[in-house]
Design a protein around this motif. Structure first.
Motif, PDB file in Angstrom:
ATOM      1  N   THR A 159       0.261  -1.132  -4.220  1.00 22.30           N
ATOM      2  CA  THR A 159       1.825  -1.282  -4.507  1.00 22.30           C
ATOM      3  C   THR A 159       2.747  -0.882  -3.383  1.00 22.30           C
ATOM      4  OG1 THR A 159       1.716   1.022  -5.167  1.00 22.30           O
ATOM      5  CG2 THR A 159       1.254  -0.424  -6.994  1.00 22.30           C
ATOM      6  N   ALA A 160       4.119  -1.488  -3.687  1.00 19.02           N
ATOM      7  CA  ALA A 160       5.022  -1.567  -2.721  1.00 19.02           C
ATOM      8  C   ALA A 160       5.811  -0.052  -2.618  1.00 19.02           C
ATOM      9  CB  ALA A 160       6.099  -2.625  -3.021  1.00 19.02           C
ATOM     10  N   ASP A 209       8.504   2.516   3.129  1.00 18.90           N
ATOM     11  CA  ASP A 209       7.942   2.579   4.487  1.00 18.90           C
ATOM     12  C   ASP A 209       6.555   3.111   4.498  1.00 18.90           C
ATOM     13  OD1 ASP A 209       9.988   1.102   5.290  1.00 18.90           O
ATOM     14  OD2 ASP A 209      10.973   2.784   6.190  1.00 18.90           O
ATOM     15  N   ARG A 210       6.453   4.104   3.794  1.00 22.64           N
ATOM     16  CA  ARG A 210       5.086   5.023   3.784  1.00 22.64           C
ATOM     17  C   ARG A 210       3.963   4.306   3.085  1.00 22.64           C
ATOM     18  NH1 ARG A 210       1.424   7.034   5.864  1.00 22.64           N
ATOM     19  NH2 ARG A 210       0.200   8.615   4.938  1.00 22.64           N
ATOM     20  N   ILE A 246       0.977  -4.147   4.231  1.00 27.32           N
ATOM     21  CA  ILE A 246       1.742  -5.146   3.260  1.00 27.32           C
ATOM     22  C   ILE A 246       3.069  -4.734   3.453  1.00 27.32           C
ATOM     23  CG2 ILE A 246       2.118  -6.468   1.449  1.00 27.32           C
ATOM     24  CD1 ILE A 246      -0.738  -5.442   0.489  1.00 27.32           C
ATOM     25  N   THR A 247       4.038  -5.648   4.009  1.00 30.61           N
ATOM     26  CA  THR A 247       5.566  -5.561   4.253  1.00 30.61           C
ATOM     27  C   THR A 247       6.176  -6.628   3.270  1.00 30.61           C
ATOM     28  OG1 THR A 247       5.327  -7.005   6.247  1.00 30.61           O
ATOM     29  CG2 THR A 247       4.937  -4.739   6.569  1.00 30.61           C
TER      30      THR A 247
END
Length: 176
Positions: A24-25, A62-63, A70-71
Motif C-alpha cells: 500500500t501507498a 514517504d515511509r 514503490i514511489t
C-alpha cells in the motif's frame, strides 16, 4: 479453517489455492500500489500475476515508499485498481485465498479497495499463514529455506504459497 466474514466455505482438503500479497501507498488499506498473486493447482504453480497499481491520487507516505521501494513516479502511468480487477478476479473468485497476516492486512486491502471502487466483492475462503505459523514471513522463510525478497508483492505471495503447501503436507494432504 478460517473464513472471511460472509464468505462461503469450500472443501478444506483442496490442494488448489491462490496466495496473495498487497503493498500500500499509505495507511489506508484502499491505497493499494502493488499486488502479487500465485495460483497453485494440485501443488503446482498454475499462474502468477504481479501488477503495479496507481493508488487514488497517486499519493504516498514517504515511509511506505522506503519500505517497499514503490514511489509515485513508478505508478504514475500504472492502471488504477478498477482497471486491473478483471485480471485479478479469476485468482480470487470461488478460491481458497492465502495471505500472510491476511486477516489483519491483505483481506482488508482487498475488501476496502473493492469498496472504494464500488466493485462487488467475490466469494472466496481466506486462510492466513501468520495464524498457522505465528511468526513473521522473513523468519519463516529463513527457517524453511524459502527464497524471499520482503515487501515485493509477488515474492511475498510465492513465500506464502510455499508455507501454505508445507502446512498442507504436514496435515497429510498429498501434493503432487
Amino acid at each position: 479453517m478460517e473464513t472471511t466474514t460472509g464468505i462461503e466455505k469450500f472443501n478444506a482438503e483442496s490442494r488448489s489455492f491462490t496466495a496473495i500479497d498487497f503493498e500500500t501507498a499509505h495507511g489506508k488499506r484502499w491505497s493499494v500500489c502493488q499486488v502479487g498473486l500465485v495460483k497453485i493447482e494440485n501443488g503446482y504453480i498454475k499462474d502468477r500475476l504481479a501488477v503495479l497499481i496507481k493508488p487514488p491520487k497517486n499519493f504516498y507516505w514517504d515511509r511506505f515508499s522506503e519500505i517497499h521501494g514503490i514511489t509515485p513516479q513508478k505508478t504514475a502511468m500504472a492502471p488504477t485498481f478498477d482497471r486491473v480487477w478483471s485480471r485479478i478476479k479469476p485468482f480470487i473468485e470461488n478460491q481458497h485465498v492465502v495471505a500472510h497476516n491476511g486477516f489483519a492486512f491483505d483481506f482488508h486491502c482487498l475488501n476496502q479497495t473493492l469498496e472504494y471502487y464500488n466493485i462487488k466483492p467475490p466469494i472466496y475462503t481466506g486462510h492466513c499463514t501468520y495464524k498457522i505459523y505465528k511468526d513473521n514471513l522473513a523468519s519463516l522463510c529463513k527457517t524453511h529455506d524459502i527464497p524471499f525478497t520482503q515487501h515485493t508483492a509477488l515474492s511475498d505471495a510465492f513465500a506464502c504459497a510455499e508455507l501454505y503447501q508445507l502446512h498442507l503436507m504436514k496435515n497429510n494432504f498429498r501434493l503432487e
